[in-house]
Structure formats: structure tokens, C-alpha cells
Design a protein around this motif. Structure first.
Motif, PDB file in Angstrom:
ATOM      1  N   PHE A 137       5.270   0.519  -4.744  1.00  0.00           N
ATOM      2  CA  PHE A 137       5.497  -0.291  -3.244  1.00  0.00           C
ATOM      3  C   PHE A 137       4.227  -0.158  -2.621  1.00  0.00           C
ATOM      4  CE2 PHE A 137      10.425   0.382  -3.452  1.00  0.00           C
ATOM      5  CZ  PHE A 137      10.470  -0.392  -4.392  1.00  0.00           C
ATOM      6  N   TRP A 138       3.864   1.273  -2.700  1.00  0.00           N
ATOM      7  CA  TRP A 138       2.787   1.504  -1.619  1.00  0.00           C
ATOM      8  C   TRP A 138       1.257   1.288  -2.417  1.00  0.00           C
ATOM      9  CZ3 TRP A 138       3.193   3.414   3.129  1.00  0.00           C
ATOM     10  CH2 TRP A 138       4.160   3.946   3.704  1.00  0.00           C
ATOM     11  N   LEU A 139       1.251   1.045  -3.399  1.00  0.00           N
ATOM     12  CA  LEU A 139       0.163   0.388  -4.098  1.00  0.00           C
ATOM     13  C   LEU A 139      -0.382  -0.913  -3.748  1.00  0.00           C
ATOM     14  CD1 LEU A 139      -2.204   1.190  -6.241  1.00  0.00           C
ATOM     15  CD2 LEU A 139      -0.462  -0.163  -8.032  1.00  0.00           C
ATOM     16  N   TYR A 140       0.873  -1.862  -3.327  1.00  0.00           N
ATOM     17  CA  TYR A 140       0.741  -3.074  -2.820  1.00  0.00           C
ATOM     18  C   TYR A 140       0.422  -2.793  -1.211  1.00  0.00           C
ATOM     19  CZ  TYR A 140       1.842  -7.136  -0.032  1.00  0.00           C
ATOM     20  OH  TYR A 140       1.833  -8.043   0.854  1.00  0.00           O
ATOM     21  N   LEU A 141       1.270  -2.011  -0.449  1.00  0.00           N
ATOM     22  CA  LEU A 141       0.768  -1.806   0.844  1.00  0.00           C
ATOM     23  C   LEU A 141      -0.697  -1.617   1.094  1.00  0.00           C
ATOM     24  CD1 LEU A 141       4.180  -0.088   1.831  1.00  0.00           C
ATOM     25  CD2 LEU A 141       3.510  -2.157   3.008  1.00  0.00           C
ATOM     26  N   PRO A 200      -6.392  -3.553  -0.977  1.00  0.00           N
ATOM     27  CA  PRO A 200      -7.414  -3.840   0.284  1.00  0.00           C
ATOM     28  C   PRO A 200      -7.544  -5.275   0.702  1.00  0.00           C
ATOM     29  CG  PRO A 200      -8.408  -3.600  -1.887  1.00  0.00           C
ATOM     30  CD  PRO A 200      -6.859  -3.214  -2.200  1.00  0.00           C
ATOM     31  N   SER A 201      -7.203  -6.110  -0.072  1.00  0.00           N
ATOM     32  CA  SER A 201      -7.383  -7.732   0.509  1.00  0.00           C
ATOM     33  C   SER A 201      -5.949  -8.359   0.927  1.00  0.00           C
ATOM     34  CB  SER A 201      -8.097  -8.418  -0.501  1.00  0.00           C
ATOM     35  OG  SER A 201      -7.258  -8.471  -1.767  1.00  0.00           O
ATOM     36  N   ILE A 202      -4.948  -7.898  -0.057  1.00  0.00           N
ATOM     37  CA  ILE A 202      -3.582  -8.717   0.233  1.00  0.00           C
ATOM     38  C   ILE A 202      -2.629  -7.570   0.507  1.00  0.00           C
ATOM     39  CG2 ILE A 202      -4.128 -10.843  -1.360  1.00  0.00           C
ATOM     40  CD1 ILE A 202      -2.094  -9.460  -3.497  1.00  0.00           C
ATOM     41  N   GLY A 203      -2.927  -6.516   0.796  1.00  0.00           N
ATOM     42  CA  GLY A 203      -1.963  -5.496   1.068  1.00  0.00           C
ATOM     43  C   GLY A 203      -1.445  -5.547   2.666  1.00  0.00           C
ATOM     44  N   GLY A 209     -10.342  -3.913   7.870  1.00  0.00           N
ATOM     45  CA  GLY A 209      -9.277  -3.288   6.763  1.00  0.00           C
ATOM     46  C   GLY A 209      -9.857  -1.967   6.306  1.00  0.00           C
ATOM     47  N   ILE A 210      -8.929  -0.974   5.901  1.00  0.00           N
ATOM     48  CA  ILE A 210      -9.497   0.245   5.496  1.00  0.00           C
ATOM     49  C   ILE A 210      -9.317   0.299   3.998  1.00  0.00           C
ATOM     50  CG2 ILE A 210      -8.520   2.682   5.443  1.00  0.00           C
ATOM     51  CD1 ILE A 210      -7.680   2.164   8.278  1.00  0.00           C
ATOM     52  N   GLY A 211     -10.284   1.036   3.466  1.00  0.00           N
ATOM     53  CA  GLY A 211     -10.193   1.259   1.872  1.00  0.00           C
ATOM     54  C   GLY A 211      -9.257   2.467   1.503  1.00  0.00           C
ATOM     55  N   TRP A 212      -7.892   2.117   1.907  1.00  0.00           N
ATOM     56  CA  TRP A 212      -6.922   3.150   1.681  1.00  0.00           C
ATOM     57  C   TRP A 212      -7.076   4.139   0.420  1.00  0.00           C
ATOM     58  CZ3 TRP A 212      -4.249   4.183   5.933  1.00  0.00           C
ATOM     59  CH2 TRP A 212      -3.887   3.186   6.941  1.00  0.00           C
ATOM     60  N   LEU A 213      -7.221   3.620  -0.935  1.00  0.00           N
ATOM     61  CA  LEU A 213      -7.259   4.318  -2.027  1.00  0.00           C
ATOM     62  C   LEU A 213      -8.492   4.287  -2.441  1.00  0.00           C
ATOM     63  CD1 LEU A 213      -4.071   2.699  -3.332  1.00  0.00           C
ATOM     64  CD2 LEU A 213      -4.259   4.929  -2.333  1.00  0.00           C
ATOM     65  N   SER A 256      -0.675  10.818   0.773  1.00  0.00           N
ATOM     66  CA  SER A 256       0.188  11.799   1.600  1.00  0.00           C
ATOM     67  C   SER A 256       1.462  11.054   2.099  1.00  0.00           C
ATOM     68  CB  SER A 256      -0.535  12.544   2.440  1.00  0.00           C
ATOM     69  OG  SER A 256      -1.537  13.496   2.243  1.00  0.00           O
ATOM     70  N   ILE A 257       0.924   9.853   2.846  1.00  0.00           N
ATOM     71  CA  ILE A 257       1.836   9.017   3.441  1.00  0.00           C
ATOM     72  C   ILE A 257       2.895   8.489   2.519  1.00  0.00           C
ATOM     73  CG2 ILE A 257       2.299   6.635   4.560  1.00  0.00           C
ATOM     74  CD1 ILE A 257      -0.564   6.648   5.501  1.00  0.00           C
ATOM     75  N   THR A 258       2.615   8.243   1.170  1.00  0.00           N
ATOM     76  CA  THR A 258       3.483   7.624   0.157  1.00  0.00           C
ATOM     77  C   THR A 258       4.383   9.017  -0.274  1.00  0.00           C
ATOM     78  OG1 THR A 258       1.733   6.481  -0.922  1.00  0.00           O
ATOM     79  CG2 THR A 258       3.592   6.752  -2.313  1.00  0.00           C
ATOM     80  N   THR A 259       3.984  10.111  -0.274  1.00  0.00           N
ATOM     81  CA  THR A 259       4.720  11.421  -0.415  1.00  0.00           C
ATOM     82  C   THR A 259       5.601  11.626   0.302  1.00  0.00           C
ATOM     83  OG1 THR A 259       2.800  12.056  -1.712  1.00  0.00           O
ATOM     84  CG2 THR A 259       4.363  13.548  -1.270  1.00  0.00           C
TER      85      THR A 259
END
Lengths: 271, 314
Positions: free
Chosen positions: B144-148, B151-154, B167-171, B182-185
Motif C-alpha cells: 500500500f505504502w510503496l504506491y503512496l 515518486p511520480s504516480i504515488g 515531490g519528495i523522493g520518499w524512498l 517509520s510512517i508505514t510502521t
């Protein structure tokens, strides 16, 4: 004492906003699993909904096989935990023998050893037994459960000792008493522990990742990882469909058993 | 006791027999007890105690790819770990991760448990929703969070772009990745923590609140003076469990970041996994496992020591 209307409204607003935030990722995944890839890629709201993603997910991956494997492994672990925990709890409550207290502390001590810290020798044991890619390799290491023993022990202690004495006078042996009296009386706790065992086994990740190398016994969690890493086209609808299939059994189980689970977990944890 | 005394007064013979019978009974009850406990004891020995001892043993050796010991090197594995920038980074990330996840998980769950503990119509529905993340596996939650975080379609970056932000490069950004994990956890842990805290709230005696109401106490006064103190044993338990869980984090890392970028999310269990099952350095991985065990041991010990007044096992 009734709450004033204004206070009620504040609580409902908080409750609804929180529910939306907490449930948003799940809801989003659910909706996405019915959306076309084009809608997802362009970030538009769903223009059409269909079961295509589910058809694809089942068609391209042996999802049914994964689901079946997870079901077998979870049920076997659940039953194993119920049997071993109830036997041990019976001994701690109804039998008096030398060394019982020492053994009880040994059981407590097991709670201090995280499975992750002993995973390397465990992997070697399973490998040397030839249990890689087998159901027994995925399930047997998790049969003995200190938490389950404590939970049931707490419950067994509430059974009046007079009942055991009466059964002894009637000539009933311990095993018969355990089977025909203790287990039926404690069925609620057994159910709680069963739900807990099934949930945790179904959701297990690290061990099935190590102990399976092919699709024959691979569980659905690892299947989902496969789906996510092998999905070349970045087809998020299919991936979400897979994820929804994975969570539906546990969500249903959780919704049905939530009250009992909460009570059981709190008791096992704090009493 | 009184039976014993009577026996002594009558004849010494029955005394001896009595002792014999008693001894025999003790032996029988010992074997019976062991019979009930044996399945658990055997499995604990094979899959828990032996592996633990073996892990400690392995941590003093070099091994081959099959996991057999080759050279005894004493403390060298440990020395290497504490001079390895990668492992020190892993320890640092793990503690940062605990710091990010534990307090926020507890605060949000406590808030949810408190609003869900009010006697309102339809409250059962909200309780079900709040506990729902407990039924979502680590693999599914990570997807779920991988999609959220995409970088581009999240969704998160889409929202950011919609409001005109970058946009933020979250991962992919080393400064953000641990935060994203941490957010995911936190989200994953909410369900379980919520259920336990709700149970704790429900076991607080309602007469405490009633008498506070009579005194005209406000909502926040009651929270501060009744709810938090009465809930402290439950809170303590939840804090310990959340910390221990944080140290055992693996699945999210494996799916979201594989320890990267530049090892910023290489938490200790992932580090063990990588060292053992990708690099086949079982000795070094075992040394890390021993350190993990010690950390968890200390946490559990603290739980027993300070939570002991409320944790009744006997």
C-alpha cells in the motif's frame, strides 16, 4: 450521565476524521484494485471499475496455490499452538510436581528470545532436516508458545479445584479431565488464542521468505512480494488486487473476533 | 502432617510404607507433569534454546557458505562490527527508527482509544476501523505504502504537486527513507496498540469518573488525573512491546527499501538477514544477532522489573 449535544458532535467529528485517516490506505488499495491502469497512471478518479485486475492477478500468478499454502500453514500452526499451550497450561495449573516452578520460569524466559536473533541456526536445522519447502518446516518451529500458555493458564486457574477433586473421586484420569472438562469450559479462550495464532501465522513474513524456494509451498505473503517485484509493467491495479486478496481473510477474522481478541490480549498481557 | 504424626504413634512400619507410597506418587506426578509439558519443552529446546546457544557459538567463528565453522576468531566478529561504519550506521538507524515510531504510535493510539472509549452510538464501527490495521499483513501494508510513496504516480507526491510543492523522493532520498518506513510502521502498529489501550481504558473503574463528574471536573482534568495514571501499567506494557517490535522490524524494509538508499534504512534485523543469507557471513551475522538478543533482553527485563507490580504471572 448523558453527554451534551455539542460535546457529542465534537466526538463524532474526531471519530469520523480519524476513521478516514486510519482507513484511507486500505480503502485506497481497495478502490485501486478495481481501477484501470490508465486511471492509476494519470492519477484521475476511477472512470470505470472492473474485476480485470483480479482476473489478471489469478491468471498470471499461482495465487490460489499461495492462498491454499497459507491456509494450511496457518491452520496447522494454530492447532499446534492450541494443543501444546493447553497441555502445558494444564500441567502448570492442575498438576503438582517437583520442578514445576523452575519450568515455569523457563517458559517465561523463552519470551525474551526474539525469533529473529536465532534465525540462522533455525534455518540450518530446517535445512539439515530436509524441511526446506515443506509445510512442517514452515509450521513446527512455531508450535510452542509461551504467550499462549500464559493466556490459557490464566483461564484454567478460574476452574474450581473442587471440580478436579470430584473427578478424581469418580476415577477420572488427568488426560480425560483435560479433554472432557477443561477444554470445553475454556473454549472462549481457546478461540481467542486460535484467532491470534491464525492471524500471526497468516501474516508471517521473514521465516516463509527463508524457508521456501518454490511456488509449491510458498505462502501468500511471499507471493505478494513476488507479484510486486515481478510485475514488469508497474501494473499497480493488479498488485493491489493481490494485496486485497491477502488481507481479506485476516480482516474478516479480525472483525468477527475483535472483542474477544482485545479481551484476551489484554488479559494475557497484563494479568 | 497430622496423618504423619498418627502414623508414627501407631507403628513405624506404616510410616515407612506411607513414605514409600508418597515417593512413588511424587515420581508418578513428576512424569505426568513432564508428559504434559514435553511437547513444548522439546520444541523450545530444538527451535529456541539450542539455536540461541548455537548463535552465540557461531559469533566467535568464521564460517563457510554452508554455515559450518571454519576458524575460531574469538571476539574478532564483534570488534569488526564496532569498527564497521555500515554496522554503526545500522545501529544508529535502528535507534532513530525506534525514536521515530514508538512515541508517535503510542500518542496516536492513545488518542484513538480515548475517543473510541466514549459511550456513543455506532462506536463499535469506529473501534473496528481503528483496529483494522492489525489484520493487514506487513507485506500488504508495505505494498500500500510503496504506491503512496511512488515518486511520480504515488498519491503523496501527487497531492504535493497539486498544491504546488516539489515531490519528495520518499524512498530514494537518504534523508527521507527512514522517515517513510517509520510512517508505514506507525500505521501498521496502530491497530494492535489501539486494541490493547482500549482494553486498558475499559478496565478503569467508572466510579472514578462519576465522582469526578460530581466534583465538576473538566474533560482534560479527568484525562490527566484519572485516565493517564490508571492506564500507566497498560501504557508501560505497550511501550515495551512497541520498542521490541521496532527492533525486530524486517518486512517493511525488505519490500520498501531493501536497506537503502546508502544503508539509511538498514535496520538491525535486515542487516542480519543481508549478512547471513546474501553474504553468507554467518559468524558476523550471529554476532549481530547476539547484540539484538541483548537489547531485547534488556527491554524485557525492564518490563518485568518496572512493570512487575502490575504484571502478575504467579
Amino acid at each position: 450521565m448523558t453527554m451534551p449535544i455539542s460535546k457529542k458532535i465534537i466526538f463524532y467529528i474526531l471519530l469520523i476524521i480519524s476513521a478516514l485517516v486510519v482507513f484511507a490506505p486500505t480503502l485506497m488499495a481497495f478502490v485501486m484494485s478495481f481501477m484501470s491502469n490508465k486511471d492509476i497512471m494519470t492519477g484521475s478518479l476511477p472512470t470505470s471499475l472492473s474485476f480485470d485486475n483480479y482476473v489478471k492477478a489469478f491468471g498470471q500468478f499461482p495465487l490460489l496455490k499461495y492462498l491454499f499454502n497459507s491456509l494450511i500453514v496457518s491452520i496447522v500452526i494454530m492447532l499446534g499452538q492450541l494443543i501444546l499451550s493447553s497441555l502445558a497450561a494444564y500441567a502448570f495449573v492442575f498438576l503438582e510436581f517437583k520442578g514445576r516452578d523452575v519450568l515455569f520460569y523457563v517458559f517465561i524466559a523463552t519470551m525474551m528470545v526474539p525469533f529473529e536473533a536465532s534465525i540462522i541456526p533455525n534455518f540450518h536445522i530446517i535445512r539439515d532436516l530436509g524441511w526446506i519447502d515443506t509445510y512442517q518446516g514452515l509450521s513446527i518451529p512455531f508450535f510452542a508458545l509461551a504467550f499462549g500458555t500464559f493466556l490459557l493458564r490464566q483461564n484454567f486457574k478460574q476452574i474450581p479445584k473442587e471440580l478436579r477433586e470430584a473427578s478424581q473421586i469418580a476415577g477420572m484420569g488427568d488426560f480425560k479431565f483435560y479433554l472432557s472438562v477443561v477444554l470445553p469450559i475454556s473454549r472462549t479462550s481457546l478461540l481467542t488464542l486460535g484467532v491470534y495464532g491464525f492471524l500471526t501465522s497468516w501474516n508471517m513474513y521473514l521465516w516463509p521468505l527463508l524457508a521456501t524456494t518454490n511456488d509449491n509451498v510458498r505462502t501468500v505473503q511471499i507471493g505478494l512480494k513476488q507479484l510486486q517485484t515481478q510485475e514488469q509493467l508497474n501494473d499497480w491495479g493488479v498488485i493491489m488486487a493481490g494485496a486485497i486478496i491477502v488481507v481479506i481473510p485476516t480482516l474478516i477474522l479480525l472483525f468477527l473476533g475483535q472483542n474477544k481478541l482485545q479481551k484476551g490480549l489484554t488479559e494475557g498481557a497484563l494479568k | 502432617m497430622s496423618v504423619n504424626n498418627v502414623a508414627i504413634q501407631e507403628t513405624p512400619m506404616t510410616q515407612i510404607d506411607f513414605e514409600k507410597v508418597k515417593k512413588k506418587q511424587r515420581t508418578i506426578s513428576f512424569f505426568k507433569g513432564m508428559l504434559f509439558l514435553l511437547p513444548s519443552i522439546i520444541l523450545f529446546s530444538v527451535f529456541l534454546f539450542y539455536p540461541l546457544v548455537r548463535t552465540i557459538y557461531l559469533s566467535f567463528f568464521l564460517t563457510n557458505a554452508a554455515g559450518e565453522t571454519t576458524v575460531f576468531i574469538g571476539w574478532q566478529n564483534y570488534v569488526n562490527l564496532f569498527t564497521s561504519p555500515i554496522f554503526l550506521q545500522s545501529i544508529k538507524s535502528t535507534f532513530l527508527f525506534v525514536l521515530y515510531t514508538v512515541p508517535i504510535t503510542i500518542i496516536i493510539s492513545l488518542f484513538l482509544a480515548m475517543i473510541a472509549n466514549e459511550k456513543l452510538k455506532g462506536i463499535g464501527f469506529f473501534r473496528t476501523v481503528y483496529s483494522s490495521t492489525m489484520g493487514i499483513s506487513v507485506a500488504a501494508a508495505s505494498v500500500f505504502w510503496l504506491y503512496l510513496f511512488h515518486p511520480s504516480i504515488g498519491l503523496l507526491n501527487m497531492v504535493l504537486k497539486a498544491i504546488g510543492a516539489d515531490g519528495i523522493g520518499w524512498l530514494t532520498d537518504p534523508n527521507w527513507a527512514l522517515f517513510a518506513v517509520s510512517i508505514t510502521t506507525i500505521w501498521m502498529n496502530l491497530g494492535f496498540t489501539f486494541l490493547i489501550l482500549l482494553g486498558g481504558l475499559q478496565s478503569i473503574d467508572s466510579y472514578l469518573y462519576e465522582s469526578a463528574d460530581i466534583d465538576g471536573a473538566g474533560y482534560f482534568y479527568k484525562v490527566r488525573r484519572i485516565t493517564i495514571p490508571m492506564l500507566s501499567p497498560t501504557l508501560f506494557f505497550v511501550v515495551t512491546v512497541t520498542i521490541i517490535n521496532a527492533f525486530q522490524t524486517f518486512g517493511q524494509i525488505d519490500i520498501l527499501t531493501q536497506g537503502g538508499p546508502v544503508n539509511s534504512t538498514n535496520l538491525v534485523v535486515y542487516s542480519i538477514y543481508r549478512e547471513a543469507f546474501m553474504n553468507y557471513k554467518f559468524g558476523s551475522a550471529s554476532a549481530q544477532a547476539v547484540l539484538l538478543f541483548i537489547i531485547i533482553l534488556i527491554m524485557t527485563f525492564l518490563q518485568f522489573k518496572f512493570g512487575e507490580r502490575k504484571v502478575h504471572y504467579q
